[in-house]
Write a protein that holds these residues in place. Sequence first.
Motif, mmCIF file in Angstrom:
data_model
loop_
_atom_site.group_PDB
_atom_site.id
_atom_site.type_symbol
_atom_site.label_atom_id
_atom_site.label_comp_id
_atom_site.label_asym_id
_atom_site.label_seq_id
_atom_site.Cartn_x
_atom_site.Cartn_y
_atom_site.Cartn_z
ATOM 1 N N LYS A 67 0.840 -1.219 0.000
ATOM 2 C CA LYS A 67 0.000 0.000 0.000
ATOM 3 C C LYS A 67 0.867 1.258 0.000
ATOM 4 N N THR A 68 1.806 1.297 0.981
ATOM 5 C CA THR A 68 2.637 2.493 1.130
ATOM 6 C C THR A 68 3.519 2.693 -0.102
ATOM 7 N N SER A 69 4.043 1.587 -0.625
ATOM 8 C CA SER A 69 4.916 1.699 -1.815
ATOM 9 C C SER A 69 4.136 2.250 -2.995
ATOM 10 N N LEU A 75 7.045 -1.635 8.411
ATOM 11 C CA LEU A 75 5.583 -1.681 8.215
ATOM 12 C C LEU A 75 4.950 -0.378 8.697
ATOM 13 N N SER A 76 3.743 -0.128 8.225
ATOM 14 C CA SER A 76 3.056 1.100 8.639
ATOM 15 C C SER A 76 2.378 0.861 9.979
ATOM 16 N N ILE A 77 2.379 1.916 10.820
ATOM 17 C CA ILE A 77 1.748 1.827 12.139
ATOM 18 C C ILE A 77 0.588 2.819 12.206
ATOM 19 N N THR A 101 4.912 7.861 3.071
ATOM 20 C CA THR A 101 4.024 8.181 4.192
ATOM 21 C C THR A 101 4.417 7.453 5.482
ATOM 22 N N ASP A 102 5.387 6.528 5.394
ATOM 23 C CA ASP A 102 5.896 5.905 6.622
ATOM 24 C C ASP A 102 6.946 6.835 7.211
ATOM 25 N N THR A 103 6.512 7.707 8.131
ATOM 26 C CA THR A 103 7.431 8.745 8.605
ATOM 27 C C THR A 103 8.021 8.432 9.976
ATOM 28 N N ILE A 163 -5.085 8.578 2.006
ATOM 29 C CA ILE A 163 -4.858 8.232 3.410
ATOM 30 C C ILE A 163 -4.353 6.796 3.384
ATOM 31 N N ASP A 164 -3.099 6.636 3.751
ATOM 32 C CA ASP A 164 -2.508 5.298 3.709
ATOM 33 C C ASP A 164 -2.670 4.648 5.077
ATOM 34 N N VAL A 165 -3.304 3.476 5.114
ATOM 35 C CA VAL A 165 -3.593 2.865 6.414
ATOM 36 C C VAL A 165 -2.684 1.652 6.639
HETATM 37 MG MG MG Z 1 2.153 0.648 4.695
#
Ligand code: MG
Length: 653
Positions: free
Chosen positions: A19-21, A42-44, A31-33, A69-71
Amino acid sequence: MSARNSITIATAGHVDHGKTSLVNKITGIDTDTLAEEKSRGLSINLGFAYLHITEDDIGKPVDYTIGFIDVPGHTDFINNALAGISVVDSALLVIAADDGVMPQTREHLAILDLLGIKNGAIALTKIDKSSPEQIDKITGEIVELLSDSCLKHTRIFPVSSISGSGVAELVNFLKQPLFSGPLKPVIEDKNFRFIIDRSFTVKGIGTVVTGTIKSGTVSVGGSLVHSSTGNTVRVKALRHDQQQITDASPGERVSMNINIPQQQIHRGDWLLDSLLNHPVKRLDVKLRLLQPIVFKSSTQYHLYHGASHRLVNIRPLPKENPVYYQMSLAEPIFALHGDRFVLRDPASTRTIGGGEIIDILIPRRGRSNPERIEILKALDQEDYTALKSLLESQDCGLDMDSFSLSRNCNSDKIALLFKQLEEENISFVRLKLGNKSLPFLLHSNFYQQFCDTIFHCLENYHQTNSNQLGMSEPALSKSVSFKNSHLLFHGILDKLIAEDSIKRTGTLLHLPDHTVKLSPEEHTFMDKIRPVLQKAGYLPPRTRELTEITGMDLRTLERTLAQARKAGSLVQVAPNRHYLPETIMQLAEFTETLAQRADEGFSVIQFRDEIGIGRNLCIEILEYFDKVGFTRRDGNNRFVRTPKENLFGNTLD
Ligand SMILES: [Mg+2]
Ligand SMILES: Nc1nc2c(ncn2[C@@H]2O[C@H](COP(=O)(O)OP(=O)(O)OP(=O)(O)O)[C@@H](O)[C@H]2O)c(=O)[nH]1
C-alpha cells in the motif's frame, strides 16, 4: 466558493501487500514517517499524501487533487486503519499477486462494505514478482471475493511499484471522477462537520489539526465548536496540502490552524457548527452482522465511528428478529443519522458487523415497543420520505428542531422539505412550541381531530356549567384525554387562541361567544371592590376585611366571591386572598423580570425584598404560580416555566 476539485482515497489491504509503496509511486511521498515504521518495515499510523493535477487531458489548467490516506495493514493497528477508512468515500484495495487474498484483505473489504464505500479500485501489486499464471489465479480469487461486496463492479489494476508498470493506468482511473464535473452538490444543505485525525503544534503558528470535511463548508475567520471540550474555536488559517486557502467544502482533506491548546485535541474529535454541538450516549442503529451474534447486555463491544473509538453495550430492538439495535455508550459521541460505523468483538480481534445510525434522540421509555419500531422504520428513509411518513403517521407531530439536528439539515434544506410537502399538497399546521426555533409540524387531519374534541368538550362544559367562564388548561387537557405532550397541547391551544377560535381569560379557556352573566348583586359587588383591589395592588384585603368594606355577611360574601371566580372576574390565590386578573398579570410580569436576572433561580427572600410585601403573602403567590404551572420550585429556588401570556392570557375587558 473554491473551484478546487478533490477526492480522498484510503488504502486498504493485508500487511506488506504494498500500500505504502504504491502511494509513494503515485505521489512521490513516503508516508511511513515514524522511526519505528522505518525500522520494522511496516506502517503503524495513518499516512497522508497528495497528487496534484494541474492540467486536464487536453492540457487545460485545472486545480484537482487526489488525497491519499494510507492505512496500516497489520491487525495490531486496525484502530488506526479504521480511523482512516471511516472518513473517506473511495478506497484503493491493495492485494499482492504473490500472496493473494489474506485475512486483512477480507477484513478490510468487509469494513469497506459495512461503511458502504462503493467507489475505488483494486491494485494487484507485485506483478514483477509473479508469473502470468499466478496473476491470473489471484485475479480469479479477487473476482470471486468481490462478487457479493460493494466493490463488485470495481476494476482490478495489475501494477508494480518497483517498475512502475500499470501505475499510470490506475491513476488515470482514479482521477476520472475529478474530470467528470464537480463532486460536491451544487447547494450544500448540511451544517459543517470536520473529523480530526491528527493535531500538532507549529512554532509561531500554534495548534494545527488535520482531517476530512464530512459535510458543510468552512471559511477562514469562521467559528466552530470543538466536540470534546465544547470550546468555541476560531479558524485562523486553512490549508489544502501546502496551499493556503480561504474556504473548503465537503470531502476535502484540510489542515486548520485553530486557537485552542493542542493537548486538548484527540483523534476522533470533531470541529462542528455550533448547531451540531449535541453529544449523545445512546444511538438507535440499523446493524448488519457478519455472523449471527447474541449480544449480552453486560458485554462491551468496540464501536468505530468517524475517527473515534468507543465502548458500547448493545441490545436488540425488539429481542426477536431485530433489524434495529440500541447502543449505549459510557463516553458521549457526536453522531448523526446516516453516519456509518463498524463494530468489533469485545477483545477487538475481529470485525463483527457495522451499519448506519438511524436516530440519536432516543425516547426515555418504550425503546422497542411497536410504535417506536414504526418510527425507526420511518426514519430509516431519505429525508423527505422520512418527514412525510412521520407527519402522516404520528399524531404527536414532528419536532423540526430534533429532525433537523438528527439529520443535519440546514435552513435551506428545511425550507426545501416544506416546499416539497406543499407541492405534494400534504396539509399540515406549523405550531410554535416553547423555546424551539423551528416550527413543530402536525398533519392537518390530526390537528382537526384535536380541535374538534377541544370544541366539543368546551361546548359541553359551557352547557352544563353556564355560570362558569371556562376551564383551566390542565382540566381541559384531562377532559379531552390528550395523551401527547403538554407542550403540544399548549401549542394547539395557542394557535386556536391566535385564530380567535377559543379565548383565554385569566387562566380559563372558553369559546369566544361564551360569557357569564353576573347577577345585578354580583355586578354591584364587583363595581364596589374593583377600585379597592386596584388601589391595593399586590396587597389586597383579606376576605374578612372585605366583609367590612362591602358590608356583606361572610357567607354571602363567600358565595359572591365564588361566583366572581367562576366568571373569571377574580382569581383566588390563597384561601382568604383574591386578586384582579390584571394584578395577577402584573405579578407574573414582575416574576418574569426577576427570573431573567437570576440564572440560578430566585428565592422567596429575593422575591420579597424586591416586591416589598410580607413573606407569607409572597409564599402564597409563588405557590399559586407553582400550582398553575407558571413557576417551578427546585429546593429554595424558583424558575419560570413558560411565558406569562401562555397561562394568564387576556385579562377581562
Ligand atoms: Mg504501509
Ligand atoms: N517486488 C515488489 N515489491 C513490492 C511492491 N510493492 C511493495 N513491495 C515491497 O513489499 C514490502 C511491503 O511494502 P509496503 O508498501 O510497506 O506494504 P504495506 O502494504 O504498506 O504494508 P503495511 O502498511 O505494513 O500494511 C516492501 O519491502 C516493498 O518494497 C511491488 O510492486 N513489487
